[in-house]
Each structure stands twice: as C-alpha cells, then as structure tokens.
Design an enzyme around this catalytic site. Structure first.
Site, PDB file in Angstrom:
ATOM      1  N   ARG A 194       0.869  -1.194   0.000  1.00 19.07           N
ATOM      2  CA  ARG A 194       0.000   0.000   0.000  1.00 19.07           C
ATOM      3  C   ARG A 194       0.896   1.231   0.000  1.00 19.07           C
ATOM      4  O   ARG A 194       2.094   1.139   0.276  1.00 19.07           O
ATOM      5  CB  ARG A 194      -0.899  -0.005   1.241  1.00 19.07           C
ATOM      6  CG  ARG A 194      -1.919  -1.135   1.239  1.00 19.07           C
ATOM      7  CD  ARG A 194      -2.568  -1.280   2.610  1.00 19.07           C
ATOM      8  NE  ARG A 194      -3.320  -0.082   2.972  1.00 19.07           N
ATOM      9  CZ  ARG A 194      -3.734   0.200   4.216  1.00 19.07           C
ATOM     10  NH1 ARG A 194      -3.430  -0.620   5.214  1.00 19.07           N
ATOM     11  NH2 ARG A 194      -4.416   1.290   4.471  1.00 19.07           N
ATOM     12  N   ARG A 207      -5.020  11.001  11.687  1.00 18.87           N
ATOM     13  CA  ARG A 207      -5.860  10.687  12.860  1.00 18.87           C
ATOM     14  C   ARG A 207      -5.360  11.418  14.095  1.00 18.87           C
ATOM     15  O   ARG A 207      -6.158  11.915  14.893  1.00 18.87           O
ATOM     16  CB  ARG A 207      -5.890   9.171  13.090  1.00 18.87           C
ATOM     17  CG  ARG A 207      -6.838   8.468  12.138  1.00 18.87           C
ATOM     18  CD  ARG A 207      -7.021   7.010  12.469  1.00 18.87           C
ATOM     19  NE  ARG A 207      -6.071   6.166  11.764  1.00 18.87           N
ATOM     20  CZ  ARG A 207      -5.988   4.859  11.937  1.00 18.87           C
ATOM     21  NH1 ARG A 207      -6.773   4.245  12.806  1.00 18.87           N
ATOM     22  NH2 ARG A 207      -5.101   4.148  11.252  1.00 18.87           N
ATOM     23  N   LYS A 212      -2.622  -8.002  10.519  1.00 21.20           N
ATOM     24  CA  LYS A 212      -4.019  -7.883  10.943  1.00 21.20           C
ATOM     25  C   LYS A 212      -4.953  -7.556   9.775  1.00 21.20           C
ATOM     26  O   LYS A 212      -6.164  -7.687   9.899  1.00 21.20           O
ATOM     27  CB  LYS A 212      -4.176  -6.861  12.076  1.00 21.20           C
ATOM     28  CG  LYS A 212      -3.868  -5.429  11.752  1.00 21.20           C
ATOM     29  CD  LYS A 212      -3.853  -4.596  13.036  1.00 21.20           C
ATOM     30  CE  LYS A 212      -3.503  -3.146  12.799  1.00 21.20           C
ATOM     31  NZ  LYS A 212      -4.561  -2.361  12.205  1.00 21.20           N
ATOM     32  N   CYS A 236     -12.188  -7.864   9.742  1.00 20.17           N
ATOM     33  CA  CYS A 236     -11.915  -6.660  10.539  1.00 20.17           C
ATOM     34  C   CYS A 236     -13.194  -5.887  10.839  1.00 20.17           C
ATOM     35  O   CYS A 236     -13.176  -4.890  11.541  1.00 20.17           O
ATOM     36  CB  CYS A 236     -10.892  -5.762   9.830  1.00 20.17           C
ATOM     37  SG  CYS A 236     -11.451  -5.158   8.235  1.00 20.17           S
ATOM     38  N   ARG A 243     -11.157   7.740  10.434  1.00 21.74           N
ATOM     39  CA  ARG A 243     -10.375   6.993   9.436  1.00 21.74           C
ATOM     40  C   ARG A 243      -9.204   7.848   8.981  1.00 21.74           C
ATOM     41  O   ARG A 243      -9.094   9.011   9.314  1.00 21.74           O
ATOM     42  CB  ARG A 243     -11.255   6.657   8.214  1.00 21.74           C
ATOM     43  CG  ARG A 243     -12.380   5.664   8.448  1.00 21.74           C
ATOM     44  CD  ARG A 243     -11.921   4.222   8.519  1.00 21.74           C
ATOM     45  NE  ARG A 243     -11.050   3.813   7.436  1.00 21.74           N
ATOM     46  CZ  ARG A 243     -11.438   3.444   6.234  1.00 21.74           C
ATOM     47  NH1 ARG A 243     -12.724   3.432   5.936  1.00 21.74           N
ATOM     48  NH2 ARG A 243     -10.553   3.068   5.327  1.00 21.74           N
ATOM     49  N   THR A 284     -11.865   6.105  16.878  1.00 23.70           N
ATOM     50  CA  THR A 284     -11.319   4.828  16.432  1.00 23.70           C
ATOM     51  C   THR A 284     -12.163   4.322  15.273  1.00 23.70           C
ATOM     52  O   THR A 284     -13.362   4.563  15.220  1.00 23.70           O
ATOM     53  CB  THR A 284     -11.307   3.764  17.552  1.00 23.70           C
ATOM     54  OG1 THR A 284     -10.890   2.517  16.992  1.00 23.70           O
ATOM     55  CG2 THR A 284     -12.670   3.584  18.189  1.00 23.70           C
ATOM     56  N   SER A 324     -12.234   1.068  14.649  1.00 24.35           N
ATOM     57  CA  SER A 324     -12.288  -0.374  14.910  1.00 24.35           C
ATOM     58  C   SER A 324     -13.411  -0.737  15.879  1.00 24.35           C
ATOM     59  O   SER A 324     -13.470  -0.231  17.001  1.00 24.35           O
ATOM     60  CB  SER A 324     -10.935  -0.811  15.495  1.00 24.35           C
ATOM     61  OG  SER A 324     -11.055  -2.001  16.235  1.00 24.35           O
ATOM     62  N   ARG A 381     -13.634  -3.616  17.278  1.00 24.48           N
ATOM     63  CA  ARG A 381     -12.963  -4.361  18.355  1.00 24.48           C
ATOM     64  C   ARG A 381     -12.515  -3.416  19.458  1.00 24.48           C
ATOM     65  O   ARG A 381     -12.723  -3.685  20.657  1.00 24.48           O
ATOM     66  CB  ARG A 381     -11.744  -5.115  17.778  1.00 24.48           C
ATOM     67  CG  ARG A 381     -10.873  -5.784  18.823  1.00 24.48           C
ATOM     68  CD  ARG A 381      -9.566  -6.267  18.217  1.00 24.48           C
ATOM     69  NE  ARG A 381      -8.788  -5.185  17.632  1.00 24.48           N
ATOM     70  CZ  ARG A 381      -8.018  -4.344  18.316  1.00 24.48           C
ATOM     71  NH1 ARG A 381      -7.930  -4.443  19.630  1.00 24.48           N
ATOM     72  NH2 ARG A 381      -7.348  -3.386  17.701  1.00 24.48           N
ATOM     73  N   ARG A 382     -11.897  -2.293  19.079  1.00 24.57           N
ATOM     74  CA  ARG A 382     -11.441  -1.330  20.088  1.00 24.57           C
ATOM     75  C   ARG A 382     -12.615  -0.660  20.780  1.00 24.57           C
ATOM     76  O   ARG A 382     -12.636  -0.532  22.007  1.00 24.57           O
ATOM     77  CB  ARG A 382     -10.546  -0.269  19.434  1.00 24.57           C
ATOM     78  CG  ARG A 382      -9.193  -0.795  19.004  1.00 24.57           C
ATOM     79  CD  ARG A 382      -8.439   0.210  18.146  1.00 24.57           C
ATOM     80  NE  ARG A 382      -7.121  -0.308  17.764  1.00 24.57           N
ATOM     81  CZ  ARG A 382      -6.462   0.061  16.683  1.00 24.57           C
ATOM     82  NH1 ARG A 382      -6.980   0.937  15.847  1.00 24.57           N
ATOM     83  NH2 ARG A 382      -5.271  -0.448  16.417  1.00 24.57           N
TER      84      ARG A 382
END
Length: 320
Positions: free
Chosen positions: A16, A164, A92, A251, A158, A136, A138, A140-141
């Site tokens: 990337r 960020r 990840k 994700c 994002r 965030t 995420s 998960r976070r």
C-alpha cells in the site's frame, strides 16, 4: 531448493502507499538485502505501490465497507498476475484464507502488539474526562473501551496515523486509539500517551506483526523469505489466525486474540492464547484463555469455547 549462489534477480515488492506501509516495506527490504548479501545472492528490490479498496473509501467506517481483505485484495491480484514477487502486509489486514497459489512466506519478529492512546493531555484511559470523545475506526477497540468506560463517546475516525492524530486538534477529540506497532515502526513512540493493557483491550489478530506473502511456486523467493521468518512470532500468529478462521471473522467484527509463548522445552513451545468476541455496544464481552503446543488446535479450542459461551450468536447478529 536451489543452493546456487549465482542468483541474480530483480524482486518487485508490492505495498500500500501509506507512509506506514512504505516505511515497514522499506524495513523489510533492508533486512532482505542483508540476508541476500550474507548468502552471496545478488538480488535487487523494487517497490510497487498499489491502491486497495480500503484506501479508496475513507468516509465510511471499516465495518460498513464490508468484505474481508479490504487492504490486500488488489495486492494479491498483482501477485497472482506476476506483476510483483512478494507483498508486505500488516498481518491484521490479512484474511484467514489466502487465494489459491499464494502463501505467507514469512512472519518477521513482532513489535509491540498492544493498542495505545494518543491523548491531548498525555494521560491514559483512567485520566480521560467523563464523556470524553475518543476516535477509532475499529469495532474491536470501541466495544472493549465501551465495556471498560461506558461513559466515553466513541466516534469513527479513518485515515493514516498522522491525519488521525491531527484530528485531536482539528476535530476536538480528547483521544484517538491506534496500534502501538504503527507508531513504533514510524519512530513516533514519543507520541504514545499510554499503552492500553491487554486485560482492557485485547489486540487484533496478528497486530504488531507483518505477513510477507508470495507465490507458492516461487521457490527462490520462498527460500529467501524463510530466512526472515521469526519462529516464535510465527507460532503465536498461527494460533491467533486459527482462532480467527474458526470464527470466520474479519476486521468488521469485534474479535481480538493475543498469543504468547509461555515456555520453550525439548518438545517445543507452550503457547497461551486469549480470545475475545464482543457486542458492538460493549454490553457483552466474552473472553477465553487456554494453553497448548499446537497453534492451530489451540486457536480452534479457544474459538470453540467462545462459541459455546454464545459468541456465534453475537457474530450472527452483526453479520459476522
């Protein structure tokens, strides 16, 4: 595999184009150059920047973009088409199942796998004021932080690491949550206000580690990458990814897993794996911890224990 030392080849490395991706790709190439020189191989390396779907869509949270492999699919296609010879991914971002013909050729030594806070006043989670705005991207976070601090206002954010962090000032956030590994690789450890302990926020599967993907039939590149592989990191990440594969998660669902090596003996390493599945609102947080020697079996066992506790219902509700 060939032990011919008169090897000459240009190896094209796909990545990337974010600053972090280019930095970690440069670090991998530097290490591969050192390995090549030690072996007496005459390899040169070129970087090919590739834009992925996850890079193009920045105004929507990752969970709404959907699909697995948001940051790797286009890079994997370039590998399959022979346009590049290997690819450097954040582990990840890698889905559990790789396309036919591709493999993970190396898992280099992991850096700090924990999440961290970057805050305006430099304090940790316990110092954030009631109702603080935390950014965030995420699930998960956010689900784990909501569970620890239900008063926090978790908002989607994002962009690359730098943008960020800038939003602390430009958009009035009190804190943003990032992977400590990204800041470490960029040489920005001084920006970390506090690490978030594993018992508060279990990291993403493979967080802090890289996956170096290549074609299964490219024996030269496979032999080179094997010399970059860190066995302890590989075992831990295999356990985490087995957990992910058993739960069929990506994700866009609140799944975390973290494996460590507890001890090394004549019969191999003893691993400990902690797995987590949570509801997006943070109301339900299921955790399971087990030990074992076979990483794939351990990952499955932790996932199956969580499924028995109701993880499958949580994942079904959110389309996991």
């Amino acid at each position: 595999m060939s032990s011919n030392n008169n090897r000459q080849r240009v190896i094209v490395v796909g990545t990337r184009q974010s600053a972090l991706a280019l930095t970690q790709t440069g670090q991998v190439i530097d290490e591969l150059k050192r390995i090549s020189e030690r072996q007496g191989w005459n390899y040169t390396f070129e970087i090919r920047k590739i834009v992925t779907k996850g890079d193009r869509i920045l105004d929507v949270t990752l969970s709404k973009v959907g699909g697995k492999g948001l940051f790797v699919k286009e890079i994997e296609q370039a590998l399959l088409d022979g346009e590049i010879d290997l690819a450097v991914h954040s582990m990840k971002d890698m889905p559990y199942e790789l396309p036919e013909g591709l493999m993970n050729g190396a898992t280099p030594k992991r850096v700090n796998p924990l999440d961290c806070l970057v805050t305006r006043d430099g304090g940790g989670l316990d110092k954030l004021p009631k109702g603080a705005r935390v950014g965030t991207s995420s699930l998960r976070r956010s689900c784990q932080l909501k569970n620890a601090r239900p008063d926090l206002k978790l908002e989607s954010i994002r962009g690359n690491i730098d943008s960020r962090i800038r939003k602390l000032e430009t958009e009035g956030f009190d804190a943003v949550v990032l992977a400590a590994a990204g800041l470490t690789r960029m040489g920005w450890e001084d920006r970390i206000s506090a690490l978030i302990p594993e018992d508060v926020c279990i990291p993403a599967v493979g967080q802090g580690s890289l996956g170096i993907e290549c074609r299964e039939n490219d024996e030269e590149v496979r032999e080179l990458l094997q010399l970059l592989n860190d066995k302890e990191t590989e075992l831990a990440v295999r356990a985490e990814r087995s957990f992910l594969g058993t739960l069929q998660g990506g994700c866009q669902v609140p799944i975390g897993a973290y494996a460590t090596i507890v001890s090394q003996g004549e019969e191999g390493a003893l691993l400990e794996l902690t797995g987590m599945v949570g509801s997006p609102d943070g109301e339900t947080l299921l955790k399971e911890r087990k030990q074992g020697k076979d990483p794939e079996s351990l990952g499955r066992a932790v996932a199956e224990a969580l499924i028995a506790s109701g993880a499958d219902r949580i994942l079904a509700e959110i389309g996991g």
